[in-house]
Design a protein around this motif. Structure first.
Motif, PDB file in Angstrom:
ATOM      1  N   ALA A  16       0.831  -1.206   0.000  1.00  0.00           N
ATOM      2  CA  ALA A  16       0.000   0.000   0.000  1.00  0.00           C
ATOM      3  C   ALA A  16       0.866   1.257   0.000  1.00  0.00           C
ATOM      4  N   VAL A  17       1.963   1.235   0.757  1.00  0.00           N
ATOM      5  CA  VAL A  17       2.872   2.386   0.788  1.00  0.00           C
ATOM      6  C   VAL A  17       3.476   2.618  -0.591  1.00  0.00           C
ATOM      7  N   PHE A  18       3.942   1.564  -1.250  1.00  0.00           N
ATOM      8  CA  PHE A  18       4.512   1.710  -2.593  1.00  0.00           C
ATOM      9  C   PHE A  18       3.473   2.186  -3.594  1.00  0.00           C
ATOM     10  N   LEU A  19       2.242   1.718  -3.476  1.00  0.00           N
ATOM     11  CA  LEU A  19       1.172   2.158  -4.365  1.00  0.00           C
ATOM     12  C   LEU A  19       0.884   3.645  -4.176  1.00  0.00           C
ATOM     13  N   ILE A  20       0.853   4.104  -2.932  1.00  0.00           N
ATOM     14  CA  ILE A  20       0.614   5.526  -2.647  1.00  0.00           C
ATOM     15  C   ILE A  20       1.747   6.379  -3.201  1.00  0.00           C
ATOM     16  N   ILE A  21       2.988   5.935  -3.014  1.00  0.00           N
ATOM     17  CA  ILE A  21       4.143   6.687  -3.542  1.00  0.00           C
ATOM     18  C   ILE A  21       4.074   6.757  -5.070  1.00  0.00           C
ATOM     19  N   PHE A  22       3.707   5.661  -5.719  1.00  0.00           N
ATOM     20  CA  PHE A  22       3.587   5.654  -7.170  1.00  0.00           C
ATOM     21  C   PHE A  22       2.500   6.611  -7.648  1.00  0.00           C
ATOM     22  N   ILE A  23       1.356   6.604  -6.996  1.00  0.00           N
ATOM     23  CA  ILE A  23       0.248   7.474  -7.408  1.00  0.00           C
ATOM     24  C   ILE A  23       0.617   8.941  -7.226  1.00  0.00           C
ATOM     25  N   VAL A  24       1.281   9.276  -6.124  1.00  0.00           N
ATOM     26  CA  VAL A  24       1.692  10.665  -5.883  1.00  0.00           C
ATOM     27  C   VAL A  24       2.673  11.119  -6.958  1.00  0.00           C
ATOM     28  N   ASN A  25       3.653  10.285  -7.283  1.00  0.00           N
ATOM     29  CA  ASN A  25       4.628  10.660  -8.310  1.00  0.00           C
ATOM     30  C   ASN A  25       4.004  10.713  -9.700  1.00  0.00           C
ATOM     31  N   ALA A  26       3.041   9.868  -9.974  1.00  0.00           N
ATOM     32  CA  ALA A  26       2.367   9.909 -11.277  1.00  0.00           C
ATOM     33  C   ALA A  26       1.565  11.195 -11.425  1.00  0.00           C
ATOM     34  N   LYS A  27       0.946  11.653 -10.351  1.00  0.00           N
ATOM     35  CA  LYS A  27       0.185  12.911 -10.415  1.00  0.00           C
ATOM     36  C   LYS A  27       1.113  14.113 -10.565  1.00  0.00           C
TER      37      LYS A  27
END
Length: 74
Positions: free
Chosen positions: A16-27
């Protein structure tokens, strides 16, 4: 059996932490430009050539001939 539940909880939270980091960087647009870094290495930078020519003690005729060769090859 308790350690199994702990390991599942840890792995799910890490995912979940990696998914959140990925979504933040994608935005933020981190992954928008995926072509230019691969192509950038193919083009020479003029700044590097100027620094190299200033460091060498060549006469103006020799430097001029090198620039003609470079212009023809482009």
């Amino acid at each position: 059996m308790d350690i199994l539940y702990l390991m599942i909880l840890c792995s799910a939270s890490l995912a979940a932490v990696f998914l959140i980091i990925f979504i933040v960087n994608a935005k933020k647009g981190q992954f928008e430009d995926d072509e230019s870094p691969a192509v950038r290495i193919l083009f020479d930078s003029g700044e590097i050539k100027e620094k190299e020519n200033n460091g060498n003690k060549k006469d103006e005729k020799e430097i001029g001939e090198n620039n003609k060769i470079e212009e023809k090859s482009e």
